[in-house]
Design an enzyme around this catalytic site. Structure first.
Site, PDB file in Angstrom:
ATOM      1  NE  ARG A  36       0.091  -8.900   2.101  1.00  8.58           N
ATOM      2  CZ  ARG A  36      -0.475  -8.457   3.225  1.00  8.58           C
ATOM      3  NH1 ARG A  36      -1.589  -9.003   3.681  1.00  8.58           N
ATOM      4  NH2 ARG A  36       0.079  -7.476   3.911  1.00  8.58           N
ATOM      5  NE  ARG A  69       6.000  -6.535  13.333  1.00  8.34           N
ATOM      6  CZ  ARG A  69       6.365  -7.802  13.143  1.00  8.34           C
ATOM      7  NH1 ARG A  69       7.524  -8.226  13.590  1.00  8.34           N
ATOM      8  NH2 ARG A  69       5.588  -8.644  12.490  1.00  8.34           N
ATOM      9  CB  CYS A  76       1.357  -6.914  13.682  1.00  6.23           C
ATOM     10  SG  CYS A  76       2.298  -5.406  13.471  1.00  6.23           S
ATOM     11  N   GLY A  77       0.900 -10.276  12.451  1.00  2.00           N
ATOM     12  CA  GLY A  77       0.483 -11.606  12.894  1.00  2.00           C
ATOM     13  C   GLY A  77      -1.007 -11.771  13.119  1.00  2.00           C
ATOM     14  CE  LYS A  78      -5.900  -7.627  11.031  1.00  2.00           C
ATOM     15  NZ  LYS A  78      -4.871  -6.959  10.224  1.00  2.00           N
ATOM     16  NE  ARG A 107      -2.397  -1.366   3.429  1.00  2.00           N
ATOM     17  CZ  ARG A 107      -1.845  -0.680   4.413  1.00  2.00           C
ATOM     18  NH1 ARG A 107      -1.890   0.641   4.426  1.00  2.00           N
ATOM     19  NH2 ARG A 107      -1.257  -1.301   5.414  1.00  2.00           N
ATOM     20  CG  ASP A 164      -7.281  -7.434   6.798  1.00  2.00           C
ATOM     21  OD1 ASP A 164      -6.401  -7.059   7.601  1.00  2.00           O
ATOM     22  OD2 ASP A 164      -7.515  -6.845   5.734  1.00  2.00           O
ATOM     23  N   GLY A 220       1.361 -20.351  18.361  1.00  2.00           N
ATOM     24  CA  GLY A 220       0.368 -21.163  19.076  1.00  2.00           C
ATOM     25  C   GLY A 220       0.397 -20.937  20.579  1.00  2.00           C
ATOM     26  CG  HIS A 253      -6.831  -3.264  10.082  1.00  2.00           C
ATOM     27  ND1 HIS A 253      -5.517  -2.879  10.218  1.00  2.00           N
ATOM     28  CD2 HIS A 253      -6.835  -4.205   9.104  1.00  2.00           C
ATOM     29  CE1 HIS A 253      -4.771  -3.556   9.367  1.00  2.00           C
ATOM     30  NE2 HIS A 253      -5.535  -4.364   8.686  1.00  2.00           N
ATOM     31  CE1 TYR A 268       0.142  -5.721  -1.693  1.00  2.00           C
ATOM     32  CE2 TYR A 268      -1.034  -3.836  -0.780  1.00  2.00           C
ATOM     33  CZ  TYR A 268      -0.449  -5.077  -0.616  1.00  2.00           C
ATOM     34  OH  TYR A 268      -0.459  -5.677   0.609  1.00  2.00           O
ATOM     35  N   GLY A 269      -3.008  -5.254  -3.888  1.00  2.00           N
ATOM     36  CA  GLY A 269      -4.192  -5.588  -3.089  1.00  2.00           C
ATOM     37  C   GLY A 269      -4.891  -4.403  -2.447  1.00  2.00           C
ATOM     38  N   GLY A 270      -4.284  -3.873  -1.393  1.00  2.00           N
ATOM     39  CA  GLY A 270      -4.944  -2.826  -0.622  1.00  2.00           C
ATOM     40  C   GLY A 270      -5.217  -1.548  -1.417  1.00  2.00           C
ATOM     41  CB  SER A 321      -0.625  -4.159   7.582  1.00  2.00           C
ATOM     42  OG  SER A 321      -1.837  -3.487   7.340  1.00  2.00           O
ATOM     43  CG  ASN A 333       0.802 -16.253  11.632  1.00  2.00           C
ATOM     44  OD1 ASN A 333       0.401 -16.854  10.636  1.00  2.00           O
ATOM     45  ND2 ASN A 333       2.010 -15.737  11.713  1.00  2.00           N
ATOM     46  CE  LYS A 375      -6.549  -3.554   5.402  1.00  2.00           C
ATOM     47  NZ  LYS A 375      -5.783  -4.670   5.101  1.00  2.00           N
TER      48      LYS A 375
END
Ligand code: SAT
Ligand code: MN
Length: 580
Positions: free
Chosen positions: A363, A394, A244-246, A63, A271, A488, A220, A191-193, A242, A248, A200
């Site tokens: 991605r 983070r 930061c492991g959302k 983005r 997301d 985990g 978000h 690009y995606g976003g 974005s 996961n 978004k």
């Protein structure tokens, strides 16, 4: 809608206009066309059935927030944290770019639905685009085609989305939002976003603007469910910037002994969450998307086995490395690096090459339904009742592993002052701490101060309010080693959160909020002792006074729109930090 399509076709002058119906047959045809046009590369269909690789332009991999504008009638409406452009100026500038921009290209008309069919919160959009990559991704990420047209019947509006990749020139890249016109114009990026305008742009920027007017929240956030050994299910949402492991966290795989004991985690979204207050005064959350657009690097059988399953078939990879046998590779995948491959730009790569093989923001796009741990209520238009909201950033220093807000207002303060080190998901320098309120800094479609007020006010209609927690999985010691194992193992922290929601565990009062007694976090099976946990939970008052001052400075940017409650929260924090 037809008239609007004709007008824009006259402006962009495509050689053909293709109305997407969203069927499987169409998806197959367009995929073949994308291969023929070099937009997609077929992968090893035996190992990765239905999977394809897309390589973006080298300057179009994330983005671009500096080219993203909120175009409201006054700059004040957009607030101090958004780039603003006068709507008339934006329309006229972009019209010159869109003019004849689709010559010799096809304009695809992509009707899409964000949210569930039949849901009052659902929004219909139509995206006009000259990018096949966008069409194929929209088919995964949204409910696209016939279902959206069906929803449009009986409605008097839809979000008008116009997109052209132009010639991908970053000097002429504009992602413009016109919330008052329910319109998005995006030019110069695939690009995606920047280009999947349902995500978004609509679900967050236009969505948050509408949410403020209509009394709901566009956030978000991930949405997840935790089932405990007794079978009780708790639904949580979580806001993280974005990369930061959302994803996961949303797909967390419980550690072995937790699994054995009967713990289960299932996913509703990774997301975006739309949240509203129901008739019983409970906050409910739903995922308006129908797919995942997840970060690939670092994904493996250990960090995210569900994601590995999700991307193992019928998914689109963007900017990963290509192996000689037609499979894909990325940094952090299981196993050792390949002896040779083609990097994300298609250039020969070996482990000796002094660069990454996959782009750090590479991605995968895949449908929600691929997830073996998909929550059974994912398609319920009513959404799920939220018991807790988790916020996080983070931060390699200062911020402890877990804090619980004293109450809703304090929780809003924790969200409003959220700081996080920047990542590869946005263009620019990586690793700098920036304030990213509720992880919405790049996505709030109106004045951030009024957004805070909206968060404070919405609690009047809720009873009980969800509890709010702040986590930091990323704190490091003086040698740079992570103080918490993450992934985990985060379930151990979630277990404490669940106990707090059920009032089943005491907490200690600290200047930052409620924190766990170290013995209340289950460390069994971890190579980690209490002392290390205490380090992850420690508060350094000097560091915190500095942090609090930086928070205050950020809040001051809101000027007169800063809610008095947040000013008060800030003063109380300083007071607590200065008390013995
Ligand atoms: O903006 S994207 O949706 O492409 C990914 C992100 O930054 O969250
Ligand atoms: Mn995101």
């Amino acid at each position: 809608m037809r008239r609007w399509v004709e007008e824009n076709a006259a402006l962009c002058q495509p050689q053909a206009v293709h109305w997407c119906d969203g069927t499987e047959a169409e998806f197959q045809t367009l995929t073949q066309r994308a291969i023929a046009e070099g937009v997609l590369i077929g992968l090893n269909q035996k190992e990765l059935p239905g999977c394809f690789l897309h390589r973006s332009q080298a300057n179009d991999t994330a983005r671009t927030e500096h080219c993203t504008y909120i175009c409201t009638s006054t700059q004040e409406m957009a607030g101090p944290t958004n780039n603003w452009m006068d709507p008339e100026k934006a329309y006229s500038l972009l019209r010159t770019h869109f003019s004849a921009s689709m010559r010799q290209r096809t304009m695809y008309v992509v009707p899409f639905l964000m949210g569930h069919p039949g849901s009052p919160l659902a929004k219909v959009g139509v995206e006009l685009t000259d990018s096949l990559y966008v069409v194929l991704n929209m088919r995964i990420m949204t409910r696209m085609g016939h279902v959206a047209l069906q929803e449009l019947r009986g409605r008097n509006t839809f979000t008008r989305c116009l997109h052209s990749v132009g010639n991908y020139d970053p000097q002429h890249r504009y992602i413009c939002h016109f919330p008052q016109d329910n319109t998005i114009w995006s030019y110069g990026s695939g690009y995606g976003g920047n280009a999947l305008l349902g995500k978004k742009c609509l679900a967050l920027r236009i969505g948050s603007f509408l949410g403020q007017q209509e009394g709901w929240l566009a956030e978000h956030m991930l949405i997840m469910a935790i089932t405990d050994p007794k079978g009780a299910i708790t639904y949580l949402t979580g806001a993280f910037p974005s990369a930061c492991g959302k994803t996961n966290l949303a797909m967390l795989e419980p550690p072995a002994q937790f699994k054995k004991a009967g713990w289960k985690v299932t996913t509703l979204g990774d997301d975006i969450a739309w949240m509203y207050v129901d008739k019983e005064r409970r906050l409910r959350a739903l995922n308006p998307e129908s797919g995942y657009f997840g970060v690939v690097p670092g994904t493996n059988r250990k960090t995210n086995p569900n994601a590995m399953e999700i991307l193992s078939h019928d998914s689109i990879f963007t900017n990963v490395a290509l192996l000689p046998d037609g499979q894909v590779w990325w940094e952090g995948k299981d196993g050792i690096p390949p002896a040779a491959c083609l990097d994300w730009m298609g250039k020969p790569w070996t482990p000796q090459s002094n660069r990454k093989a996959a782009h750090p923001n590479s991605r995968f796009t895949a449908p929600l339904t691929h997830n073996p741990a998909l929550n059974e209520r994912w398609n319920d238009p009513a959404g799920v009742a939220v018991s807790a909201i988790i916020l996080g950033g983070r931060r390699s220093q200062t911020v402890p592993l877990i804090v619980e807000a004293f109450d809703w207002r304090h929780g809003v303060y924790l969200g409003a002052t959220l700081g996080s080190e920047t990542t590869a998901a946005a263009a620019g320098q990586v690793g700098l701490v920036r304030r990213d309120p509720m992880a919405m800094l790049p996505f709030c479609g109106y004045h951030m101060g009024r957004y805070f007020a909206h968060w404070l006010n919405i609690s009047d209609r809720m009873h009980p309010e969800p509890r709010i927690f702040f986590v930091n999985w990323f704190r490091r010691d003086e040698n740079g080693k992570f103080l918490w194992p993450g992934f985990g193992e985060n379930l151990r922290i979630l277990e404490w959160i669940l106990k707090r929601c059920k009032k089943a565990v005491q907490a200690r009062r600290t200047p930052l909020g409620w924190m766990p007694y170290p013995e209340d976090i289950d460390l069994q099976g971890l190579e980690m002792n209490r002392a290390e946990l205490e380090k992850a939970l420690s508060i350094n008052k000097e560091e915190w006074i500095e942090e609090a001052l930086a928070q205050g400075e950020f809040l001051n940017q809101m000027g007169n729109e800063l809610p008095a409650e947040l000013k008060q929260q800030h003063e109380e924090l300083l007071h607590r930090l200065h008390s013995p």
